[in-house]
Scaffold this active site. Structure first.
Site, PDB file in Angstrom:
ATOM      1  N   LYS A 170      35.499  66.581 -17.992  1.00 44.15           N
ATOM      2  CA  LYS A 170      36.608  66.196 -17.110  1.00 44.15           C
ATOM      3  C   LYS A 170      37.038  64.809 -17.581  1.00 44.15           C
ATOM      4  CE  LYS A 170      37.989  63.919 -14.089  1.00 44.15           C
ATOM      5  NZ  LYS A 170      39.118  62.927 -14.236  1.00 44.15           N
ATOM      6  N   GLY A 201      42.053  67.057 -14.681  1.00 46.61           N
ATOM      7  CA  GLY A 201      42.186  66.948 -13.231  1.00 46.61           C
ATOM      8  C   GLY A 201      41.843  65.559 -12.755  1.00 46.61           C
ATOM      9  N   PRO A 204      38.427  62.604  -7.827  1.00 45.83           N
ATOM     10  CA  PRO A 204      37.911  63.061  -6.527  1.00 45.83           C
ATOM     11  C   PRO A 204      37.897  64.587  -6.359  1.00 45.83           C
ATOM     12  CG  PRO A 204      39.447  61.241  -6.251  1.00 45.83           C
ATOM     13  CD  PRO A 204      39.517  61.644  -7.690  1.00 45.83           C
ATOM     14  N   GLY A 207      36.456  66.018 -10.854  1.00 47.41           N
ATOM     15  CA  GLY A 207      35.272  65.234 -11.223  1.00 47.41           C
ATOM     16  C   GLY A 207      34.150  65.436 -10.224  1.00 47.41           C
ATOM     17  N   GLU A 245      27.327  55.068 -17.790  1.00 44.27           N
ATOM     18  CA  GLU A 245      27.807  53.924 -18.577  1.00 44.27           C
ATOM     19  C   GLU A 245      28.844  53.239 -17.716  1.00 44.27           C
ATOM     20  OE1 GLU A 245      26.848  52.842 -21.444  1.00 44.27           O
ATOM     21  OE2 GLU A 245      25.617  54.519 -22.096  1.00 44.27           O
ATOM     22  N   CYS A 279      34.489  47.989 -21.794  1.00 42.59           N
ATOM     23  CA  CYS A 279      33.438  47.735 -20.800  1.00 42.59           C
ATOM     24  C   CYS A 279      32.503  46.622 -21.254  1.00 42.59           C
ATOM     25  CB  CYS A 279      32.674  49.004 -20.480  1.00 42.59           C
ATOM     26  SG  CYS A 279      32.400  50.033 -21.909  1.00 42.59           S
ATOM     27  N   GLU A 377      34.341  42.391 -12.818  1.00 40.62           N
ATOM     28  CA  GLU A 377      34.959  42.957 -14.016  1.00 40.62           C
ATOM     29  C   GLU A 377      36.470  43.015 -13.796  1.00 40.62           C
ATOM     30  OE1 GLU A 377      34.283  47.188 -14.975  1.00 40.62           O
ATOM     31  OE2 GLU A 377      33.959  46.517 -17.023  1.00 40.62           O
TER      32      GLU A 377
END
Ligand code: NAP
Ligand code: MG
Length: 470
Positions: A170, A201, A204, A207, A245, A279, A377
């Site tokens: 996904k 998709g 919420p 996933g 991750e 990230c 972040e």
């Protein structure tokens, strides 16, 4: 842009169960470039069934044969490199050159490494009177973000295939066209039907259904810490394996005696590349207070070399951020930095262009460790420079966030840098500009995640052990 009006399940493009759709927007000009179906729990269920059905056959395929098919997949990624780069630039907005080199290039290297590892990995070991079999975990539910849309897919799919697992992917709703291109590549490579399945998709809906599906044995997620916590809880409740991750707030520690000009230049590049949407971006630059002003002017000069604009223009070095929501979020952080007393030395919250979700490359000086911009972040082209008193103070600041994904240390000599790196609570540290290694384990300490990707450590995530005693 080319788009499939369906899900890639069981080796073919099948119509979606529902009628909802996702529109794909080019963040550089805000134009709609395509659309894909938004999958439902029904699509996810169909895909998991296909992956389950394909699992015994794929797990029993000799590893060298699996490796050869991953090699064939790499060859398709090479042959379609230009098309992949163009699709990623259209969906993500980063400069085309960066897309070719990094976004399309890195997955070729990763696929290549797992093609070799599949053939060479010891899927069996002897411990005393036991033979330990390393067997595939089963069906993998992979959920990926948009910031490295192909790399993050390949970093999960290639090791899973090498291990003998089958998957349902996904991808992020912002970059589904890249995911569809990848599904085409899997097909073209001749990977058997059902081994890899794609359901586009939203998080919420599709996933969540994938993470919670009882036919999934391992959930591998890359994205925000907030969603990662939820996925970890869902997986934990079902006693399912999980790999996470998550976010980062990595420190670039410049010790006295280091090559300051080089450290600042490399550090600035690390934050500005991909519009700060990495990230492991080194978003906190730690400099001794005696060198702080010098570092600030070097950084201001370095960001001036990052003109933003049309990603198809060869002069552009920084594109927009992914969407309006992220732009507003990043701007909010810049405003907050000013409010909390940091000194703005480049960029700022004002939009640099009329169209597109652009943020001006931004540098803050005199940042203190407790400020919001030093803790959270940001995921945008925003660098914070923090002065420190001495090495212990630098270490306290470097380790003083909930994250621990990347990092860098610069010192006069390697030994000093390594000694400091050993004390850092983080999964990766670049020593004096050491470059990214596609075989080194990548993953987080603390809230940056659970598990590792890439290379042999990444392959091990997709294996479980069975001991036979003799
Ligand atoms: P996100 O929501 O965590 O998205 C990552 C993936 O998880 C996407 O495929 C997303 O689907 C899916 N997802 C969302 N909610 C879910 C749920 N409840 N159950 C299962 N899957 C779910 O990240 P984002 O919203 O795109 O970005 C927000 C922030 O996350 C960024 O500002 C950044 O700080 C961080 N981030 C970190 C990384 C990283 O590599 N560490 C990558 C991306 C973002 P949708 O695409 O449909 O939402
Ligand atoms: Mg989201």
């Amino acid at each position: 842009m080319k788009a499939h009006d369906g899900m890639y399940i069981g080796g073919e493009w099948r119509p979606a169960a529902g009628r909802e759709r996702i529109e794909v927007v080019n963040p550089a000009d805000e134009k709609i470039i395509g659309g894909v179906p938004a999958g439902t729990a029904e699509d996810v269920d169909e895909a998991v069934r296909a992956a389950r059905a394909a699992f015994p056959g794929w797990a029993a395929t000799p590893p060298a044969e699996r490796g050869a098919l991953i090699g064939a997949l790499r060859d398709v990624l090479i042959a379609r490199k230009r098309e992949i780069a163009e699709t990623i630039t259209a969906e993500l907005g980063c400069p085309l050159g960066f897309s070719e080199m990094i976004h399309a290039g890195a997955p070729i290297g990763v696929a290549s490494s797992f093609a070799e590892l599949a053939a060479s990995y010891a899927f069996e070991e002897r411990i005393g009177n036991s033979t330990v079999l390393l067997e595939p975990v089963g069906v993998v539910g992979a959920i990926t973000p948009w910031n490295y849309p192909l790399h993050q897919i390949v970093a999960k799919v290639a090791p899973a295939l090498a291990a003998g697992c089958t998957l349902v992917l996904k991808p992020a709703e912002e970059t589904p066209l890249t995911a569809q291109l990848f599904a085409e590549a899997v097909h073209e490579a001749g990977i058997p039907a059902g081994v890899f399945n794609l359901v586009t998709g939203t998080g919420p809906v599709a996933g969540q259904a994938l993470a919670a599906h009882e036919g999934v044995d391992l959930v591998s997620f890359t994205g925000s810490t907030a969603v990662g916590k939820q996925i970890g809880a869902t997986a934990g409740a079902a006693v399912k394996r999980v790999a996470l991750e998550l976010g980062g707030k990595s420190a670039n520690v410049i010790l006295p005696g280091a090559d300051l000009a080089k450290a600042v230049e490399v550090g600035v590049g690390h934050v500005m590349n991909n519009s700060g949407q990495s990230c492991n971006a080194l978003t906190r630059m730690l400099v001794h207070r005696d060198q702080h002003e010098e570092a600030v002017s070097l950084a201001a000069a370095a960001v001036a070399a990052y003109p933003s604009g049309d990603p198809l223009d060869a002069a552009t070095r920084i594109g927009p951020v992914i969407n309006a929501k992220q732009r507003d979020r990043v701007r909010g952080y810049i405003v907050k930095g000013v409010e909390e007393g940091a000194r703005l030395v480049a960029g700022g919250p004002d939009a640099p262009h009329e169209r597109g979700y652009f943020i001006a490359p931004t540098v803050f000086a005199d940042v203190t460790p407790e400020m919001t911009i030093a803790q959270e972040e940001i995921f945008g082209p925003v660098l914070s420079i923090l002065p420190y008193e001495d090495e212990d103070d630098a270490l306290r600041i470097a380790n003083g966030t909930v994250y621990g994904l990347g990092g860098a240390v610069w010192a006069a000599d390697q030994e000093t840098a390594v000694a400091f790196a050993r004390r850092m609570d983080t999964g990766q540290v670049d020593i004096n500009g050491g470059r990214f290694n596609l075989l080194a384990p990548f993953g987080g300490y603390k809230q940056s995640g659970v598990g590792r990707e890439l290379g042999p450590h990444g392959l091990a995530e997709y294996l479980q052990t069975k001991s036979l005693q003799f």
